[in-house]
Design a protein around this motif. Structure first.
Motif, PDB file in Angstrom:
ATOM      1  N   PHE A   1       0.790  -1.221   0.000  1.00 44.60           N
ATOM      2  CA  PHE A   1       0.000   0.000   0.000  1.00 44.60           C
ATOM      3  C   PHE A   1       0.826   1.278   0.000  1.00 44.60           C
ATOM      4  CE2 PHE A   1      -2.927  -3.179   1.391  1.00 44.60           C
ATOM      5  CZ  PHE A   1      -4.159  -2.768   0.902  1.00 44.60           C
ATOM      6  N   PHE A   2       2.071   1.190   0.464  1.00 41.97           N
ATOM      7  CA  PHE A   2       2.905   2.389   0.588  1.00 41.97           C
ATOM      8  C   PHE A   2       4.256   2.170  -0.062  1.00 41.97           C
ATOM      9  CE2 PHE A   2       0.265   2.083   4.431  1.00 41.97           C
ATOM     10  CZ  PHE A   2      -0.383   3.305   4.407  1.00 41.97           C
ATOM     11  N   ALA A   3       4.811   3.204  -0.634  1.00 42.65           N
ATOM     12  CA  ALA A   3       6.190   3.147  -1.120  1.00 42.65           C
ATOM     13  C   ALA A   3       7.111   3.137   0.101  1.00 42.65           C
ATOM     14  CB  ALA A   3       6.483   4.356  -2.001  1.00 42.65           C
ATOM     15  N   THR A   4       8.337   2.683  -0.089  1.00 47.42           N
ATOM     16  CA  THR A   4       9.300   2.628   1.009  1.00 47.42           C
ATOM     17  C   THR A   4       9.429   3.989   1.676  1.00 47.42           C
ATOM     18  OG1 THR A   4      10.526   0.887  -0.103  1.00 47.42           O
ATOM     19  CG2 THR A   4      11.698   2.102   1.612  1.00 47.42           C
ATOM     20  N   ASP A   5       9.311   3.993   2.992  1.00 45.50           N
ATOM     21  CA  ASP A   5       9.490   5.191   3.804  1.00 45.50           C
ATOM     22  C   ASP A   5       8.446   6.277   3.523  1.00 45.50           C
ATOM     23  OD1 ASP A   5      10.911   6.413   5.862  1.00 45.50           O
ATOM     24  OD2 ASP A   5      12.130   7.562   4.471  1.00 45.50           O
ATOM     25  N   LYS A   6       7.308   5.918   2.949  1.00 42.65           N
ATOM     26  CA  LYS A   6       6.249   6.881   2.623  1.00 42.65           C
ATOM     27  C   LYS A   6       4.967   6.505   3.345  1.00 42.65           C
ATOM     28  CE  LYS A   6       8.854   8.951  -0.401  1.00 42.65           C
ATOM     29  NZ  LYS A   6       9.671  10.010   0.079  1.00 42.65           N
ATOM     30  N   HIS A   7       4.029   7.458   3.371  1.00 46.22           N
ATOM     31  CA  HIS A   7       2.739   7.190   4.018  1.00 46.22           C
ATOM     32  C   HIS A   7       1.547   7.541   3.123  1.00 46.22           C
ATOM     33  CE1 HIS A   7       3.620  11.402   5.043  1.00 46.22           C
ATOM     34  NE2 HIS A   7       2.303  11.571   5.008  1.00 46.22           N
TER      35      HIS A   7
ATOM     36  N   ILE B   1       7.899   5.042  15.223  1.00 40.70           N
ATOM     37  CA  ILE B   1       6.608   5.443  15.790  1.00 40.70           C
ATOM     38  C   ILE B   1       5.959   6.473  14.872  1.00 40.70           C
ATOM     39  CG2 ILE B   1       5.531   6.754  17.674  1.00 40.70           C
ATOM     40  CD1 ILE B   1       6.006   3.923  18.489  1.00 40.70           C
ATOM     41  N   GLY B   2       6.734   7.448  14.417  1.00 40.18           N
ATOM     42  CA  GLY B   2       6.194   8.489  13.537  1.00 40.18           C
ATOM     43  C   GLY B   2       5.701   7.927  12.215  1.00 40.18           C
ATOM     44  N   LEU B   3       6.490   7.038  11.599  1.00 34.97           N
ATOM     45  CA  LEU B   3       6.088   6.448  10.321  1.00 34.97           C
ATOM     46  C   LEU B   3       4.826   5.605  10.489  1.00 34.97           C
ATOM     47  CD1 LEU B   3       6.592   5.935   7.312  1.00 34.97           C
ATOM     48  CD2 LEU B   3       8.098   4.026   7.995  1.00 34.97           C
ATOM     49  N   SER B   4       4.781   4.792  11.541  1.00 32.67           N
ATOM     50  CA  SER B   4       3.588   3.957  11.741  1.00 32.67           C
ATOM     51  C   SER B   4       2.365   4.818  12.038  1.00 32.67           C
ATOM     52  CB  SER B   4       3.823   2.920  12.846  1.00 32.67           C
ATOM     53  OG  SER B   4       4.023   3.521  14.099  1.00 32.67           O
ATOM     54  N   GLN B   5       2.556   5.960  12.715  1.00 36.11           N
ATOM     55  CA  GLN B   5       1.441   6.880  12.977  1.00 36.11           C
ATOM     56  C   GLN B   5       0.942   7.497  11.673  1.00 36.11           C
ATOM     57  OE1 GLN B   5       0.111   7.831  16.305  1.00 36.11           O
ATOM     58  NE2 GLN B   5      -1.516   8.310  14.884  1.00 36.11           N
ATOM     59  N   ARG B   6       1.861   7.945  10.826  1.00 39.61           N
ATOM     60  CA  ARG B   6       1.453   8.548   9.549  1.00 39.61           C
ATOM     61  C   ARG B   6       0.726   7.536   8.669  1.00 39.61           C
ATOM     62  NH1 ARG B   6       6.557  10.614  10.441  1.00 39.61           N
ATOM     63  NH2 ARG B   6       7.539   9.229   8.905  1.00 39.61           N
ATOM     64  N   ARG B   7       1.202   6.311   8.641  1.00 36.06           N
ATOM     65  CA  ARG B   7       0.543   5.282   7.824  1.00 36.06           C
ATOM     66  C   ARG B   7      -0.828   4.923   8.397  1.00 36.06           C
ATOM     67  NH1 ARG B   7       5.568   1.320   6.035  1.00 36.06           N
ATOM     68  NH2 ARG B   7       6.292   2.694   4.338  1.00 36.06           N
ATOM     69  N   ALA B   8      -0.917   4.784   9.709  1.00 34.12           N
ATOM     70  CA  ALA B   8      -2.222   4.489  10.331  1.00 34.12           C
ATOM     71  C   ALA B   8      -3.194   5.640  10.088  1.00 34.12           C
ATOM     72  CB  ALA B   8      -2.048   4.230  11.825  1.00 34.12           C
ATOM     73  N   ASN B   9      -2.711   6.877  10.157  1.00 33.46           N
ATOM     74  CA  ASN B   9      -3.572   8.033   9.880  1.00 33.46           C
ATOM     75  C   ASN B   9      -4.041   8.045   8.431  1.00 33.46           C
ATOM     76  OD1 ASN B   9      -3.621   9.145  12.453  1.00 33.46           O
ATOM     77  ND2 ASN B   9      -1.795  10.371  12.106  1.00 33.46           N
ATOM     78  N   ALA B  10      -3.193   7.603   7.504  1.00 34.69           N
ATOM     79  CA  ALA B  10      -3.592   7.547   6.095  1.00 34.69           C
ATOM     80  C   ALA B  10      -4.735   6.543   5.913  1.00 34.69           C
ATOM     81  CB  ALA B  10      -2.399   7.174   5.215  1.00 34.69           C
TER      82      ALA B  10
ATOM     83  N   MET C   1      10.848  -8.998   8.381  1.00 32.60           N
ATOM     84  CA  MET C   1      10.657  -7.548   8.457  1.00 32.60           C
ATOM     85  C   MET C   1       9.463  -7.121   7.618  1.00 32.60           C
ATOM     86  SD  MET C   1      14.442  -5.949   8.434  1.00 32.60           S
ATOM     87  CE  MET C   1      15.609  -6.284   9.720  1.00 32.60           C
ATOM     88  N   ALA C   2       9.312  -7.727   6.438  1.00 30.02           N
ATOM     89  CA  ALA C   2       8.166  -7.404   5.581  1.00 30.02           C
ATOM     90  C   ALA C   2       6.863  -7.762   6.280  1.00 30.02           C
ATOM     91  CB  ALA C   2       8.285  -8.131   4.255  1.00 30.02           C
ATOM     92  N   GLU C   3       6.835  -8.867   7.014  1.00 27.74           N
ATOM     93  CA  GLU C   3       5.622  -9.268   7.734  1.00 27.74           C
ATOM     94  C   GLU C   3       5.294  -8.300   8.872  1.00 27.74           C
ATOM     95  OE1 GLU C   3       3.894 -13.181  10.049  1.00 27.74           O
ATOM     96  OE2 GLU C   3       5.521 -13.435   8.610  1.00 27.74           O
ATOM     97  N   ASN C   4       6.314  -7.704   9.458  1.00 24.25           N
ATOM     98  CA  ASN C   4       6.104  -6.769  10.561  1.00 24.25           C
ATOM     99  C   ASN C   4       5.666  -5.388  10.092  1.00 24.25           C
ATOM    100  OD1 ASN C   4       6.649  -8.595  12.605  1.00 24.25           O
ATOM    101  ND2 ASN C   4       8.850  -8.215  12.502  1.00 24.25           N
ATOM    102  N   ARG C   5       5.918  -5.049   8.844  1.00 21.43           N
ATOM    103  CA  ARG C   5       5.465  -3.758   8.305  1.00 21.43           C
ATOM    104  C   ARG C   5       4.010  -3.923   7.897  1.00 21.43           C
ATOM    105  NH1 ARG C   5      10.611  -4.343   5.815  1.00 21.43           N
ATOM    106  NH2 ARG C   5       9.640  -5.003   3.868  1.00 21.43           N
ATOM    107  N   ARG C   6       3.115  -3.422   8.744  1.00 23.37           N
ATOM    108  CA  ARG C   6       1.693  -3.667   8.506  1.00 23.37           C
ATOM    109  C   ARG C   6       0.851  -2.600   9.184  1.00 23.37           C
ATOM    110  NH1 ARG C   6       3.492  -6.021  13.011  1.00 23.37           N
ATOM    111  NH2 ARG C   6       2.069  -6.476  14.714  1.00 23.37           N
ATOM    112  N   VAL C   7      -0.380  -2.492   8.723  1.00 21.66           N
ATOM    113  CA  VAL C   7      -1.393  -1.707   9.416  1.00 21.66           C
ATOM    114  C   VAL C   7      -2.529  -2.683   9.701  1.00 21.66           C
ATOM    115  CG1 VAL C   7      -3.038   0.190   9.287  1.00 21.66           C
ATOM    116  CG2 VAL C   7      -0.755   0.483   8.312  1.00 21.66           C
TER     117      VAL C   7
END
Length: 184
Positions: free
Chosen positions: A84-90, A130-139, A172-178
């Motif tokens: 759903f997101f590009a690397t390091d993006k939200h 924390i900031g990246l996961s917050q931005r992605r969750a907010n998206a 790591m890919a499995e842990n990157r999730r919303v």
């Protein structure tokens, strides 16, 4: 004559004997700023913190032993963020937005609301994650709001709640999730 607590009196005597001035020994302690708040855990338990800083549960319903009865929630959606997101993006791509809109529209009538929780792998600092996961969750929450879904909370866990150890690229890919929790 005013009574002085024993520890204060002992401290004053020690200062006097050491020859140090009181002003040289004074320091200001800056604590965390108190903010009254309410939040909902992914399991549906509503918590509150009020003026005295004490935490409690909002629900008036308790079991006979006093444990709060929370709304039933279930993990009903998990988005691997690499899809759903590009690397390091939200920012969510158009196809991802369409999938999320369809998801929230299909679940909205079945559940009272949702909790959205963002997670990352452990490659960056805890603060950054924390900031990246917050931005992605907010998206994701923004997509939910755009179709009229009710959100109880948006959470950011960063790297703090991995599904699997961050020991390989696949893990790591499995842990990157919303995660999306549906509350009845």
């Amino acid at each position: 004559m005013k009574k002085i607590p024993a520890l204060v009196a002992i401290g004053a005597i020690a200062l006097a004997l050491s020859g140090a001035s009181v002003s040289a020994q004074t320091r200001t302690v800056v604590g965390e700023r108190y903010v009254p708040t309410i939040w909902v855990d992914p399991d549906g338990c509503e918590h509150w913190v009020l003026d005295d800083g004490a935490e409690g549960f909002m629900t008036p319903h308790v079991t006979p032993n006093g444990k709060p009865v929370c709304r039933r929630g279930e993990l009903c959606g998990m988005m691997p963020t690499d899809q759903f997101f590009a690397t390091d993006k939200h920012h969510i791509n158009r196809a991802g937005r369409d999938r999320l809109e369809a998801f929230f529209n299909s679940k909205r009538g079945q559940f009272r609301g949702f909790v959205v929780a963002g997670h990352t792998d452990s490659r960056a600092s805890d603060e950054y994650n924390i900031g990246l996961s917050q931005r992605r969750a907010n998206a994701v929450a923004g997509v939910a709001r755009s179709v009229g879904a009710r959100l109880f909370a948006v959470r950011a866990y960063g790297e703090r709640d991995p599904r699997v150890p961050n020991t390989s690229a696949a893990n790591m890919a499995e842990n990157r999730r919303v995660e999306i929790y549906c509350l009845r």
